[in-house]
Design an enzyme around this catalytic site. Sequence first.
Site: not given
Ligand code: NAD
Length: 364
Positions: A144-145, A168
Site C-alpha cells: 500500500t501507499d 496497519y
Molecule cells: P479486505 O479487508 O477487503 O480483504 C482482506 C481479505 O483477507 C479478507 O477476505 C480476509 O478474510 C482475508 N484475510 C485476512 N487475514 C487473513 C489470514 N490470516 N489468512 C487468510 N486470509 C486472511 O481488504 P482489501 O481492501 O481487499 O485489501 C487487500 C489487500 O490490498 C491488503 O493487503 C491491503 O493491505 C491492500 N491494499 C488495500 C487498499 C485499499 O484501499 N483497500 C489499497 C492498497 C493496498
Amino acid sequence: MTAPGPGGHLLVTGGAGFIGSCFVRDVLGRRDGTRITVLDKLTYAGNRANLGEVEADAGMASRFAFVRGDIADPAAVAPLVAAADAIVNFAAESHVDRSILEPAAFLRTGVDGVHVLLEALRAETERALRGERATAPRLLQVSTDEVYGSIEAGHAREADALAPRSPYAAAKAAGELLVRAYHATYGLDVVITRGSNTYGPFHHPEKLIPLFVTNALDDLPLPLYGDGLQRRDWLYVADHAGAIAHVLAHGATGGTYNIPGSAELTNRDLVARLLALLDKPWSLVRSVADRPGHDRRYAMDGRLLAALGWTNRVGLDEGLALTVAWYRDHEPWWRAARGGDWDAYYARQYAERLATSSVAEPAS
Ligand code: NAD
Ligand code: TYD
C-alpha cells in the site's frame, strides 16, 4: 525466473476480500485457462458471496477452488504453495481505524502470515533448484501507499524511505521488508505493488466511500474526521486488480511498483461528489474528532508502472457513478456486511465522536 502466463495455477490469498475477489473474477473472466485456488480465513471482512459470480459460472467454477484457512498456518499454506505457479497475497487486516483500536491481528497476518508464505516459497524454490519442479513460484505481495507515511508535497517514488505512521501501515511495511529480505537472501522470485486508496463494488462498508454511501442511503450521519482536508488519490478496484495482474506477468523480479489512482482530492470534495450522486444534502455530514496520527496526504509517482505498460482505465466520475449504482442495487450485500461485530465496532469507533460532533462546514 519466469512470470506465470495464461494457463498457470495461481494461489490467491485473501481472495474473498474486496480487491482480491475482483482480481479472481477478472482473471478467471479472461477464460484463458488460468486456474485459481483461493486461501482465505474469512475474517469479518472476507465474504464467500464476493466470489458468487465465479462459483455460479460453470466455466469459471471448473478452474476455481476455495480453501478456508489462515496464511499464518504453515500446514495449510505449504501444500497450496507447492501446487501453485504463483502466489498473489492480498490477505491482510485492512482498516486503519481497527488497527488503532486493536493492532495484534494486523501483525499476526501482516508479519507472521507473510513469513509463513515466504518459508513455503523458499522450500519450493529449493525444490526447483534440485530439479524437483520445473520453475520456482513467484510471489506478488500486495502492499500500500501507506508505507510511505504522509506525503505533504510531491509524489513518493519506489526507492523512497518507508515511514509508516499507523499500526496497519507498519505491519504492511514489515511484510514488504520481509519479502525483500527473502529475495536478497534466498533468491526468491518476488514482486511488490503499492496500491493507492481503492474503491468500487464489494468494498466493506467500514471504509470511507462505502460507509458514507450506505449511511446516506439510510439518512444516517456521515462522520468526517477532523477538518476533512486530508487528500487521497482514488483508484478504481478493477484498475487496481488489473495493475496487479500486469505486474505479476511483467514485473522485474525483486521489483516494487507504485499503483497510483486517477484523481487526488480532499475528503470534503469527495463527500460532496458522493452526495450529489446520491441526491442527499450536505447537512448529513458531521465534523467529528480526528483519527489519531491521521496521514494528511497520500500521493505516488507512477512512472515505473507506466513504463511497464499499464494505464488506469476508469476515471473518478465514472468510477464513483458505478460504485454508487452498485450499492443502490446491492442492499442485501451491504446490510449483511454490517453483521457480525458491526454494531459493537460502530459504537466503539463513532458513538462518542457523533455525540460530540458539529455540523460540518459545506465543501467549497
Ligand atoms: P479486505 O479487508 O477487503 O480483504 C482482506 C481479505 O483477507 C479478507 O477476505 C480476509 O478474510 C482475508 N484475510 C485476512 N487475514 C487473513 C489470514 N490470516 N489468512 C487468510 N486470509 C486472511 O481488504 P482489501 O481492501 O481487499 O485489501 C487487500 C489487500 O490490498 C491488503 O493487503 C491491503 O493491505 C491492500 N491494499 C488495500 C487498499 C485499499 O484501499 N483497500 C489499497 C492498497 C493496498
Ligand atoms: P479510509 O477509507 O479508512 O482509507 P485510508 O485510511 O486507508 O486512507 O479513509 C479514507 C479517508 O477518509 C481518510 O482520510 C480517513 C477519512 N475517513 C473519515 O473522515 N471518516 C470515516 O468515517 C472514515 C472511515 C474515514
